[in-house]
Write a protein that holds these residues in place. Structure first.
Motif, PDB file in Angstrom:
ATOM      1  N   ASP A 241       1.014  -1.278   0.054  1.00 19.64           N
ATOM      2  CA  ASP A 241      -0.041   0.096   0.029  1.00 19.64           C
ATOM      3  C   ASP A 241       0.861   1.218   0.010  1.00 19.64           C
ATOM      4  O   ASP A 241       0.536   2.073  -0.683  1.00 19.64           O
ATOM      5  N   ALA A 242       2.040   1.291   0.743  1.00 21.19           N
ATOM      6  CA  ALA A 242       2.697   2.449   0.942  1.00 21.19           C
ATOM      7  C   ALA A 242       3.408   2.864  -0.339  1.00 21.19           C
ATOM      8  O   ALA A 242       3.564   4.001  -0.918  1.00 21.19           O
ATOM      9  N   THR A 243       4.208   1.725  -0.970  1.00 19.78           N
ATOM     10  CA  THR A 243       4.903   1.791  -2.228  1.00 19.78           C
ATOM     11  C   THR A 243       3.888   2.515  -3.165  1.00 19.78           C
ATOM     12  O   THR A 243       4.282   3.230  -4.058  1.00 19.78           O
ATOM     13  N   LYS A 244       2.719   2.030  -3.292  1.00 19.15           N
ATOM     14  CA  LYS A 244       1.628   2.516  -4.365  1.00 19.15           C
ATOM     15  C   LYS A 244       1.390   3.879  -3.862  1.00 19.15           C
ATOM     16  O   LYS A 244       1.323   4.796  -4.934  1.00 19.15           O
ATOM     17  N   GLU A 245       1.173   4.290  -2.780  1.00 20.77           N
ATOM     18  CA  GLU A 245       0.778   5.650  -2.477  1.00 20.77           C
ATOM     19  C   GLU A 245       1.907   6.650  -2.779  1.00 20.77           C
ATOM     20  O   GLU A 245       1.741   7.695  -3.301  1.00 20.77           O
ATOM     21  N   ILE A 246       3.100   6.197  -2.409  1.00 21.53           N
ATOM     22  CA  ILE A 246       4.349   7.140  -2.695  1.00 21.53           C
ATOM     23  C   ILE A 246       4.580   7.279  -4.225  1.00 21.53           C
ATOM     24  O   ILE A 246       4.773   8.597  -4.508  1.00 21.53           O
ATOM     25  N   LYS A 247       4.326   6.211  -5.098  1.00 19.60           N
ATOM     26  CA  LYS A 247       4.233   6.434  -6.459  1.00 19.60           C
ATOM     27  C   LYS A 247       3.208   7.544  -6.976  1.00 19.60           C
ATOM     28  O   LYS A 247       3.583   8.248  -7.657  1.00 19.60           O
ATOM     29  N   ASN A 248       2.132   7.313  -6.503  1.00 22.31           N
ATOM     30  CA  ASN A 248       1.175   8.272  -6.959  1.00 22.31           C
ATOM     31  C   ASN A 248       1.281   9.643  -6.332  1.00 22.31           C
ATOM     32  O   ASN A 248       1.157  10.719  -7.316  1.00 22.31           O
ATOM     33  N   ILE A 249       1.908  10.012  -5.092  1.00 19.72           N
ATOM     34  CA  ILE A 249       2.242  11.245  -4.870  1.00 19.72           C
ATOM     35  C   ILE A 249       3.464  11.917  -5.583  1.00 19.72           C
ATOM     36  O   ILE A 249       3.226  12.789  -5.900  1.00 19.72           O
ATOM     37  N   LEU A 250       4.432  11.134  -5.981  1.00 15.62           N
ATOM     38  CA  LEU A 250       5.504  11.641  -6.709  1.00 15.62           C
ATOM     39  C   LEU A 250       5.023  11.891  -8.126  1.00 15.62           C
ATOM     40  O   LEU A 250       5.553  12.735  -8.729  1.00 15.62           O
ATOM     41  N   LYS A 251       4.070  11.130  -8.498  1.00 13.39           N
ATOM     42  CA  LYS A 251       3.565  11.245  -9.820  1.00 13.39           C
ATOM     43  C   LYS A 251       2.930  12.709 -10.230  1.00 13.39           C
ATOM     44  O   LYS A 251       3.053  13.325 -11.274  1.00 13.39           O
ATOM     45  N   PHE A 252       2.314  13.110  -9.041  1.00 13.74           N
ATOM     46  CA  PHE A 252       1.734  14.407  -9.169  1.00 13.74           C
ATOM     47  C   PHE A 252       2.625  15.523  -8.706  1.00 13.74           C
ATOM     48  O   PHE A 252       2.290  16.681  -8.354  1.00 13.74           O
ATOM     49  N   GLY A 253       3.879  15.266  -8.655  1.00 15.33           N
ATOM     50  CA  GLY A 253       5.116  16.265  -8.369  1.00 15.33           C
ATOM     51  C   GLY A 253       4.894  16.816  -6.782  1.00 15.33           C
ATOM     52  O   GLY A 253       5.355  17.672  -6.404  1.00 15.33           O
ATOM     53  N   LYS A 254       4.505  15.976  -6.040  1.00 15.45           N
ATOM     54  CA  LYS A 254       4.460  16.200  -4.487  1.00 15.45           C
ATOM     55  C   LYS A 254       5.556  15.366  -3.773  1.00 15.45           C
ATOM     56  O   LYS A 254       6.306  14.564  -4.316  1.00 15.45           O
ATOM     57  N   ILE A 255       5.551  15.691  -2.543  1.00 18.19           N
ATOM     58  CA  ILE A 255       6.455  15.129  -1.541  1.00 18.19           C
ATOM     59  C   ILE A 255       6.075  14.082  -0.752  1.00 18.19           C
ATOM     60  O   ILE A 255       5.285  14.767   0.205  1.00 18.19           O
ATOM     61  N   PRO A 256       6.500  13.165  -0.486  1.00 14.17           N
ATOM     62  CA  PRO A 256       5.854  12.080   0.343  1.00 14.17           C
ATOM     63  C   PRO A 256       6.531  12.347   1.604  1.00 14.17           C
ATOM     64  O   PRO A 256       7.876  12.379   1.981  1.00 14.17           O
ATOM     65  N   LEU A 257       5.681  12.639   2.850  1.00 14.76           N
ATOM     66  CA  LEU A 257       6.236  12.674   4.259  1.00 14.76           C
ATOM     67  C   LEU A 257       5.421  11.582   4.967  1.00 14.76           C
ATOM     68  O   LEU A 257       4.304  11.446   5.316  1.00 14.76           O
ATOM     69  N   LEU A 258       6.478  10.440   5.323  1.00 10.50           N
ATOM     70  CA  LEU A 258       5.946   9.227   5.937  1.00 10.50           C
ATOM     71  C   LEU A 258       6.098   9.549   7.570  1.00 10.50           C
ATOM     72  O   LEU A 258       7.306   9.946   7.966  1.00 10.50           O
ATOM     73  N   VAL A 259       5.152   9.353   8.078  1.00 12.34           N
ATOM     74  CA  VAL A 259       4.852   9.731   9.588  1.00 12.34           C
ATOM     75  C   VAL A 259       4.407   8.705  10.473  1.00 12.34           C
ATOM     76  O   VAL A 259       3.255   8.123  10.166  1.00 12.34           O
ATOM     77  N   GLY A 260       5.159   8.283  11.643  1.00 17.48           N
ATOM     78  CA  GLY A 260       4.606   7.327  12.590  1.00 17.48           C
ATOM     79  C   GLY A 260       5.706   6.563  13.271  1.00 17.48           C
ATOM     80  O   GLY A 260       6.652   7.054  13.445  1.00 17.48           O
ATOM     81  N   GLY A 261       5.226   5.460  13.961  1.00 26.17           N
ATOM     82  CA  GLY A 261       6.061   4.999  15.096  1.00 26.17           C
ATOM     83  C   GLY A 261       6.168   3.395  15.067  1.00 26.17           C
ATOM     84  O   GLY A 261       6.751   2.767  15.691  1.00 26.17           O
ATOM     85  N   THR A 262       5.740   2.839  13.881  1.00 30.33           N
ATOM     86  CA  THR A 262       5.725   1.416  13.634  1.00 30.33           C
ATOM     87  C   THR A 262       6.947   1.220  12.901  1.00 30.33           C
ATOM     88  O   THR A 262       7.403   1.236  11.553  1.00 30.33           O
ATOM     89  N   MET A 263       8.273   1.049  13.608  1.00 31.77           N
ATOM     90  CA  MET A 263       9.486   1.006  13.108  1.00 31.77           C
ATOM     91  C   MET A 263       9.707  -0.009  12.056  1.00 31.77           C
ATOM     92  O   MET A 263      10.629   0.305  11.209  1.00 31.77           O
ATOM     93  N   LEU A 264       9.136  -1.048  12.296  1.00 30.92           N
ATOM     94  CA  LEU A 264       9.274  -2.151  11.281  1.00 30.92           C
ATOM     95  C   LEU A 264       8.921  -1.824   9.795  1.00 30.92           C
ATOM     96  O   LEU A 264       9.086  -2.154   8.807  1.00 30.92           O
ATOM     97  N   TYR A 265       7.630  -0.986   9.862  1.00 30.94           N
ATOM     98  CA  TYR A 265       7.443  -0.564   8.743  1.00 30.94           C
ATOM     99  C   TYR A 265       8.511   0.282   7.887  1.00 30.94           C
ATOM    100  O   TYR A 265       8.516   0.146   6.673  1.00 30.94           O
ATOM    101  N   PHE A 266       8.777   1.053   8.515  1.00 20.45           N
ATOM    102  CA  PHE A 266       9.831   2.026   8.105  1.00 20.45           C
ATOM    103  C   PHE A 266      11.225   1.326   7.451  1.00 20.45           C
ATOM    104  O   PHE A 266      11.696   1.359   6.462  1.00 20.45           O
TER     105      PHE A 266
END
Length: 312
Positions: A83-108
């Protein structure tokens, strides 16, 4: 370098103020798009106990990967990666900058390193499987393995309870994927330039005080009513990751008369402090990260400003 290669990470322990800071960043830098890295915010109906941003803020600031699955679903690290990689690609596609925020360290971690390995062990789920599903009977355990992972069951003996149990646990933790399937699945790390920031406490005692105050605020805001509404749903139980999360698990046990009200409070706060210590341990071992004290959040604003200035 162009904006399609830039991704920002903001990590930190529970109750340190990551969500509020991320909303502030979004206000200052409209090109930033927020993406939650939290294993509990994905669940619908878990609002108060997860300190989820309000519906108004979610709609206004477009926080992604929040409220995407029902609490009956086991949402795995693999699900997040996809899900995250798909969302990141979509964000970048529209010229935006993904800011990933959270505390689930395994996901990072899996976004940074990719993975072909198996999900980490979950002692609570493993114990529940062996005690409440298999009733400590190794034949029953092995029969389950044969159904969910026939390939691996042919490579292992029924008496090897430890490995059999681990294989069954993997099926539950991964959201229904067998050990054999996961071994064959290789996921690559993010192919972008990543700027990582870790929000850390300038004084742990202040953070621990915030934890206590935050939980009492949750109680005052109707956490018990929220959990009672979930409790009425017959297809929910305490073995599910959503209900087994901090705050919900303890309140669930209180509703079942297994905890007193004060026990529920004490166990929740104790578990939250333990989680924070675990998160901080992860952060201490992290590499290529810039640490920001929680009483100097303005420094993060300046650093992001410099990143945008130097790369756009």
């Amino acid at each position: 370098m162009n904006n399609q290669s830039i991704v920002l990470f903001l990590m930190g322990p529970t109750a340190i103020g990551k969500s509020k800071l991320s909303l502030q960043i979004k206000k200052i830098f409209p090109k930033v798009e927020l993406l939650s890295v939290d294993s509990k915010l994905v669940y619908q109906g878990l609002d108060i106990g997860t300190d989820k941003p309000t519906s108004k803020d979610l709609q206004k600031y477009g926080y992604r990967l929040v409220n995407i699955v029902k609490p009956q679903i086991i949402y795995s690290a693999i699900d997040f990666y996809k899900d995250a990689t798909k969302e990141i690609k979509n964000i970048l596609k529209f010229g935006k900058i993904p800011l990933l925020v959270g505390g689930t360290m395994l996901y990072f971690k899996i976004l940074l390193n990719g993975f072909a390995s198996l999900p980490p062990s979950n002692p609570d789920i493993r114990n529940y499987i062996y005690t409440n599903i298999c009733f400590k009977k190794k034949k029953r355990l092995f029969d389950i393995l044969k159904k969910i992972d026939p390939v691996y069951s042919k490579k292992i003996h029924m008496n090897d309870v430890k490995r059999v149990l681990r294989a069954v646990e993997i099926f539950f933790v991964s959201g229904g994927q067998s050990r054999s399937q996961l071994i064959q699945s290789v996921h690559k790390k993010l192919p972008y330039k990543i700027f990582q920031f870790g929000l850390i406490p300038h004084d742990k005692s202040v953070l621990y005080t915030n934890i206590v105050q935050r939980f009492h605020h949750m109680l005052d805001s109707g956490l018990e009513e929220e959990v009672r509404a979930l409790y009425k749903q017959q297809d929910l139980n305490i073995s599910l990751p959503s209900i087994n999360s901090i705050g919900y698990k303890q309140m669930w046990l209180y509703i079942q008369n297994k905890y007193s009200y004060q026990d529920m409070i004490n166990h929740t706060i104790k578990s939250t402090v333990k989680l924070v210590k675990h998160q901080l341990t992860w952060l201490k071992k992290w590499t290529n990260i810039t640490y920001i004290y929680d009483n100097q959040k303005y420094l993060l604003i300046k650093k992001i400003q410099n990143i945008l200035k130097n790369n756009f």
